[in-house]
Design a protein around this motif. Structure first.
Motif, PDB file in Angstrom:
ATOM      1  N   GLY A  12       0.790  -1.226   0.000  1.00 52.36           N
ATOM      2  CA  GLY A  12       0.000   0.000   0.000  1.00 52.36           C
ATOM      3  C   GLY A  12       0.820   1.273   0.000  1.00 52.36           C
ATOM      4  O   GLY A  12       0.332   2.339   0.417  1.00 52.36           O
ATOM      5  N   PHE A  13       2.064   1.202  -0.479  1.00 59.97           N
ATOM      6  CA  PHE A  13       2.885   2.404  -0.567  1.00 59.97           C
ATOM      7  C   PHE A  13       2.323   3.351  -1.621  1.00 59.97           C
ATOM      8  O   PHE A  13       1.844   2.917  -2.666  1.00 59.97           O
ATOM      9  CB  PHE A  13       4.317   2.041  -0.954  1.00 59.97           C
ATOM     10  N   ASP A  14       2.421   4.655  -1.341  1.00 58.66           N
ATOM     11  CA  ASP A  14       2.006   5.638  -2.335  1.00 58.66           C
ATOM     12  C   ASP A  14       2.898   5.573  -3.563  1.00 58.66           C
ATOM     13  O   ASP A  14       2.414   5.621  -4.693  1.00 58.66           O
ATOM     14  CB  ASP A  14       2.090   7.061  -1.755  1.00 58.66           C
ATOM     15  N   LEU A  29       0.889   1.679  -7.795  1.00 57.69           N
ATOM     16  CA  LEU A  29       2.056   2.325  -7.203  1.00 57.69           C
ATOM     17  C   LEU A  29       2.498   3.522  -8.029  1.00 57.69           C
ATOM     18  O   LEU A  29       2.606   3.452  -9.253  1.00 57.69           O
ATOM     19  CB  LEU A  29       3.216   1.327  -7.108  1.00 57.69           C
ATOM     20  N   GLY A  30       2.749   4.650  -7.347  1.00 59.21           N
ATOM     21  CA  GLY A  30       3.283   5.821  -8.015  1.00 59.21           C
ATOM     22  C   GLY A  30       4.799   5.783  -8.070  1.00 59.21           C
ATOM     23  O   GLY A  30       5.454   4.961  -7.409  1.00 59.21           O
ATOM     24  N   PHE A  31       5.384   6.698  -8.855  1.00 57.26           N
ATOM     25  CA  PHE A  31       6.837   6.747  -9.026  1.00 57.26           C
ATOM     26  C   PHE A  31       7.289   8.201  -9.015  1.00 57.26           C
ATOM     27  O   PHE A  31       6.854   8.994  -9.848  1.00 57.26           O
ATOM     28  CB  PHE A  31       7.241   6.081 -10.346  1.00 57.26           C
ATOM     29  N   THR A  49       5.627  11.897 -21.218  1.00 55.25           N
ATOM     30  CA  THR A  49       5.682  10.519 -21.705  1.00 55.25           C
ATOM     31  C   THR A  49       5.579   9.531 -20.552  1.00 55.25           C
ATOM     32  O   THR A  49       4.829   8.545 -20.623  1.00 55.25           O
ATOM     33  CB  THR A  49       6.981  10.282 -22.482  1.00 55.25           C
ATOM     34  N   LEU A  50       6.314   9.786 -19.478  1.00 51.50           N
ATOM     35  CA  LEU A  50       6.238   8.900 -18.320  1.00 51.50           C
ATOM     36  C   LEU A  50       4.858   8.931 -17.677  1.00 51.50           C
ATOM     37  O   LEU A  50       4.361   7.900 -17.198  1.00 51.50           O
ATOM     38  CB  LEU A  50       7.303   9.289 -17.296  1.00 51.50           C
ATOM     39  N   ASP A  51       4.212  10.094 -17.664  1.00 50.50           N
ATOM     40  CA  ASP A  51       2.863  10.155 -17.097  1.00 50.50           C
ATOM     41  C   ASP A  51       1.882   9.353 -17.955  1.00 50.50           C
ATOM     42  O   ASP A  51       0.991   8.679 -17.433  1.00 50.50           O
ATOM     43  CB  ASP A  51       2.415  11.607 -16.953  1.00 50.50           C
ATOM     44  N   HIS A  52       2.070   9.409 -19.276  1.00 47.76           N
ATOM     45  CA  HIS A  52       1.245   8.572 -20.153  1.00 47.76           C
ATOM     46  C   HIS A  52       1.496   7.090 -19.863  1.00 47.76           C
ATOM     47  O   HIS A  52       0.551   6.301 -19.713  1.00 47.76           O
ATOM     48  CB  HIS A  52       1.574   8.847 -21.623  1.00 47.76           C
ATOM     49  N   LEU A  53       2.755   6.688 -19.811  1.00 49.82           N
ATOM     50  CA  LEU A  53       3.104   5.273 -19.679  1.00 49.82           C
ATOM     51  C   LEU A  53       2.757   4.709 -18.309  1.00 49.82           C
ATOM     52  O   LEU A  53       2.604   3.487 -18.161  1.00 49.82           O
ATOM     53  CB  LEU A  53       4.596   5.079 -19.957  1.00 49.82           C
ATOM     54  N   THR A  54       2.630   5.557 -17.302  1.00 51.37           N
ATOM     55  CA  THR A  54       2.257   5.097 -15.965  1.00 51.37           C
ATOM     56  C   THR A  54       0.776   5.300 -15.672  1.00 51.37           C
ATOM     57  O   THR A  54       0.332   5.047 -14.545  1.00 51.37           O
ATOM     58  CB  THR A  54       3.077   5.839 -14.889  1.00 51.37           C
ATOM     59  N   ASP A  55       0.014   5.801 -16.634  1.00 50.76           N
ATOM     60  CA  ASP A  55      -1.404   6.122 -16.418  1.00 50.76           C
ATOM     61  C   ASP A  55      -1.588   7.146 -15.303  1.00 50.76           C
ATOM     62  O   ASP A  55      -2.484   7.036 -14.462  1.00 50.76           O
ATOM     63  CB  ASP A  55      -2.222   4.864 -16.112  1.00 50.76           C
ATOM     64  N   GLY A  56      -0.698   8.160 -15.289  1.00 51.26           N
ATOM     65  CA  GLY A  56      -0.866   9.240 -14.331  1.00 51.26           C
ATOM     66  C   GLY A  56      -0.256   8.990 -12.973  1.00 51.26           C
ATOM     67  O   GLY A  56      -0.708   9.573 -11.980  1.00 51.26           O
ATOM     68  N   ARG A  57       0.799   8.192 -12.910  1.00 55.53           N
ATOM     69  CA  ARG A  57       1.382   7.866 -11.603  1.00 55.53           C
ATOM     70  C   ARG A  57       2.792   8.424 -11.429  1.00 55.53           C
ATOM     71  O   ARG A  57       3.563   7.918 -10.625  1.00 55.53           O
ATOM     72  CB  ARG A  57       1.390   6.335 -11.416  1.00 55.53           C
ATOM     73  N   GLU A  60      -7.037   4.671  -3.093  1.00 55.80           N
ATOM     74  CA  GLU A  60      -8.169   5.558  -3.360  1.00 55.80           C
ATOM     75  C   GLU A  60      -7.760   6.545  -4.446  1.00 55.80           C
ATOM     76  O   GLU A  60      -6.983   7.473  -4.200  1.00 55.80           O
ATOM     77  CB  GLU A  60      -8.570   6.279  -2.075  1.00 55.80           C
ATOM     78  N   GLY A  61      -8.277   6.335  -5.636  1.00 55.53           N
ATOM     79  CA  GLY A  61      -7.886   7.136  -6.786  1.00 55.53           C
ATOM     80  C   GLY A  61      -7.021   6.323  -7.734  1.00 55.53           C
ATOM     81  O   GLY A  61      -6.611   5.193  -7.425  1.00 55.53           O
ATOM     82  N   ASP A  62      -6.753   6.896  -8.882  1.00 55.75           N
ATOM     83  CA  ASP A  62      -5.994   6.192  -9.913  1.00 55.75           C
ATOM     84  C   ASP A  62      -4.651   6.833 -10.224  1.00 55.75           C
ATOM     85  O   ASP A  62      -3.800   6.210 -10.852  1.00 55.75           O
ATOM     86  CB  ASP A  62      -6.817   6.127 -11.209  1.00 55.75           C
ATOM     87  N   THR A  63      -4.450   8.084  -9.817  1.00 56.87           N
ATOM     88  CA  THR A  63      -3.216   8.803 -10.141  1.00 56.87           C
ATOM     89  C   THR A  63      -2.471   9.151  -8.863  1.00 56.87           C
ATOM     90  O   THR A  63      -3.051   9.170  -7.771  1.00 56.87           O
ATOM     91  CB  THR A  63      -3.519  10.101 -10.902  1.00 56.87           C
ATOM     92  N   LEU A  64      -1.190   9.445  -9.020  1.00 58.67           N
ATOM     93  CA  LEU A  64      -0.397   9.805  -7.850  1.00 58.67           C
ATOM     94  C   LEU A  64      -0.944  11.060  -7.187  1.00 58.67           C
ATOM     95  O   LEU A  64      -0.997  11.152  -5.963  1.00 58.67           O
ATOM     96  CB  LEU A  64       1.069  10.003  -8.262  1.00 58.67           C
ATOM     97  N   ARG A  65      -1.366  12.038  -7.979  1.00 60.45           N
ATOM     98  CA  ARG A  65      -1.891  13.266  -7.362  1.00 60.45           C
ATOM     99  C   ARG A  65      -3.178  13.000  -6.589  1.00 60.45           C
ATOM    100  O   ARG A  65      -3.447  13.668  -5.578  1.00 60.45           O
ATOM    101  CB  ARG A  65      -2.098  14.350  -8.416  1.00 60.45           C
ATOM    102  N   GLU A  66      -3.984  12.057  -7.028  1.00 60.72           N
ATOM    103  CA  GLU A  66      -5.195  11.732  -6.272  1.00 60.72           C
ATOM    104  C   GLU A  66      -4.853  11.152  -4.908  1.00 60.72           C
ATOM    105  O   GLU A  66      -5.627  11.320  -3.957  1.00 60.72           O
ATOM    106  CB  GLU A  66      -6.063  10.769  -7.076  1.00 60.72           C
ATOM    107  N   TYR A  67      -3.706  10.483  -4.776  1.00 57.87           N
ATOM    108  CA  TYR A  67      -3.290  10.015  -3.453  1.00 57.87           C
ATOM    109  C   TYR A  67      -2.990  11.200  -2.543  1.00 57.87           C
ATOM    110  O   TYR A  67      -3.123  11.107  -1.320  1.00 57.87           O
ATOM    111  CB  TYR A  67      -2.045   9.127  -3.550  1.00 57.87           C
ATOM    112  N   PHE A  68      -2.612  12.322  -3.125  1.00 58.32           N
ATOM    113  CA  PHE A  68      -2.341  13.540  -2.371  1.00 58.32           C
ATOM    114  C   PHE A  68      -3.609  14.331  -2.109  1.00 58.32           C
ATOM    115  O   PHE A  68      -3.850  14.798  -0.993  1.00 58.32           O
ATOM    116  CB  PHE A  68      -1.360  14.435  -3.155  1.00 58.32           C
ATOM    117  N   ARG A  69      -4.440  14.503  -3.160  1.00 55.40           N
ATOM    118  CA  ARG A  69      -5.532  15.467  -3.090  1.00 55.40           C
ATOM    119  C   ARG A  69      -6.908  14.830  -2.968  1.00 55.40           C
ATOM    120  O   ARG A  69      -7.887  15.521  -2.725  1.00 55.40           O
ATOM    121  CB  ARG A  69      -5.515  16.364  -4.332  1.00 55.40           C
TER     122      ARG A  69
END
Length: 455
Positions: A51-53, A100-102, A122-130, A428-437
């Motif tokens: 469950g790491f961000d 998992l985000g990166f 490009t990395l945001d595309h390839l990670t689906d927003g992570r 909760e959420g699909d993107t790294l920013r959603e884990y924040f906001r």
């Protein structure tokens, strides 16, 4: 009253020795596999299971050559050299995970904003927003010399350059392509509508970027922005730009002072101070019982490298520690930098005599932050207490014997933290920013400077 979530990031560097010097020799360490895809995929899957961000991949662009004036000690212990490009391991990890985000370190001093904007999109595309970006300005003189400069650009000027760099990439990410620019109209033969794609016309002191962004927008547009500098310039930069801040200190009260400074800077910029999520570096050594954990720590400590630790700290301090007797108290030094170092450690333990040897032993396993040692219950207690005192949002957990240390934490400590409601069972959420906001918020907040360039 709900219990605050403990946000967790894994901390690694694409190298052999990062925060623990000499432990690559431990039979449980597979740090030497850093150059393989399978190693990074396994690491990412372990962290996602826990469950790491995100996984934060640190980086440095120059060898550590302050100690003895050469790179020999760093090479012997694999400290940041040899090293691989952190950007290139992310797509493989993203393909092997779904949540998992990166966060990846990239320097504004040695990149061009136009090119980096495309890389991060490009990395945001390839990670689906992570994807997240840890913005650094690079402090190593060795990096400057090897990247075309006679000497390092002065500290404060590097931050002025970085500030303009951010303006350029924000314009490219947020303002160049409208949301509906890609129409993909096969009948009309229009993939992207030229009327909805705009040149940014940036001409500043350090950068000139007249054209359009090369990449169509990703789901986050701007990657999650991280920062780790705690100097006056660094904390001001973080207050303006950062969404995540990394702090490195051994005492919770010191971390609290840093947290308050960063949040005060954010407030001064018109932002909500709690839009900044603050993470402290830490290391966990655990076992089924407290005794087993202490035995594990003693085992790890038997592999630490005195010279490797001193070489790393020489680079961090820009002071060559090799000329000091390893058993002479540091308090006897006439060097201002070393006296400053002594002040830091005596604040934590004023009754201890700090020598180069005791310092190296202290940082040998958990260099950079607190070392939590014990059973899962004890570690969870100490992490909760440290988090509350330091007024932070979570931890960057280093792994002295990768990937074994992270696996032991996930197998033993994460179940206890989940039982206490500290670590989520489902993302909760699909993107790294959603884990924040929060879920449904993949874009920067309206008070973030990037939002000023939205069309």
């Amino acid at each position: 009253m709900s219990i605050p979530r403990m946000r967790l990031n894994g901390l690694r560097q694409n190298t052999v020795g990062h925060t623990a010097m000499g432990l690559w020799r431990h039979p449980d360490s597979r740090a030497h596999e850093y150059r393989t895809v399978r190693h990074w995929v396994e690491t990412a899957q372990i962290l996602e299971c826990g469950g790491f961000d995100s996984l934060f991949v640190a980086d440095a662009l120059g060898p550590l050559e302050v100690y003895q004036g050469r790179v020999d000690a760093a090479l012997r212990d694999g400290i940041q050299t040899p090293t691989g490009n952190p950007l290139l391991v992310i797509p493989a990890m993203a393909a092997a995970t779904s949540r998992l985000g990166f966060a990846v370190t990239v320097s504004t001093t040695y990149e061009q904003p136009y090119a980096l904007a495309r890389t991060m999109t490009t990395l945001d595309h390839l990670t689906d927003g992570r994807i997240g970006w840890n913005v650094v300005t690079s402090a190593l003189d060795s990096a400057a010399r090897n990247l075309g400069l006679d000497r390092q650009i002065p500290h404060d000027e590097r931050y002025l350059m970085a500030d303009e760099f951010m303006d350029v990439v924000y314009k490219l990410w947020e303002g160049s392509w409208e949301d509906d620019a890609v129409v993909r109209d096969a009948v009309a033969g229009i993939f992207a509508d030229p009327a909805r794609v705009h040149p940014i016309e940036h001409r500043g002191k350090y950068f000139s970027v007249p054209g359009i962004a090369l990449s169509e927008p990703s789901v986050q547009r701007t990657p999650v922005i991280f920062q780790a500098g705690s100097s006056p310039s660094g904390s001001a930069f973080a207050g303006k730009h950062a969404e995540g801040v990394f702090v490195s200190t051994y005492k919770a009260e010191m971390a609290r002072d840093l947290s308050r400074r960063f949040r005060a800077q954010a407030k001064a910029q018109g932002r909500d101070p709690h839009d900044l999520k603050i993470f402290a570096i830490a290391t966990v050594v655990t076992g089924a019982t407290d005794e087993a954990a202490r035995e594990r720590l003693a085992d790890l400590q038997s592999y630490t490298s005195l010279e490797g630790s001193l070489a790393r700290w020489s680079a961090l301090l820009h002071i060559d520690l090799s000329g000091l007797d390893p058993d002479t108290p540091l308090a006897h030094s006439e060097t201002e930098g070393i006296r400053g170092l002594v002040d830091v450690f005596t604040t934590m333990d004023p009754d201890r005599t700090w020598t180069p040897r005791t310092l190296a032993e202290f940082v040998g396993v958990g260099g950079g932050g607190p070392l939590f040692v014990g059973s899962p219950g004890r570690v969870a207690d100490e992490m909760e207490a440290w988090m509350e005192t330091a007024e932070i949002d979570g931890f960057n957990l280093a792994d002295p014997i990768p990937p074994t240390g992270h696996r032991e934490f996930v197998d033993l400590v994460v179940p206890e933290l989940r039982r206490r409601g500290r670590v989520w069972d489902e993302y909760e959420g699909d993107t790294l920013r959603e884990y924040f906001r929060g879920k449904g918020s993949p874009r920067v907040a309206d008070t973030h400077p990037a939002s000023a360039y939205r069309r």
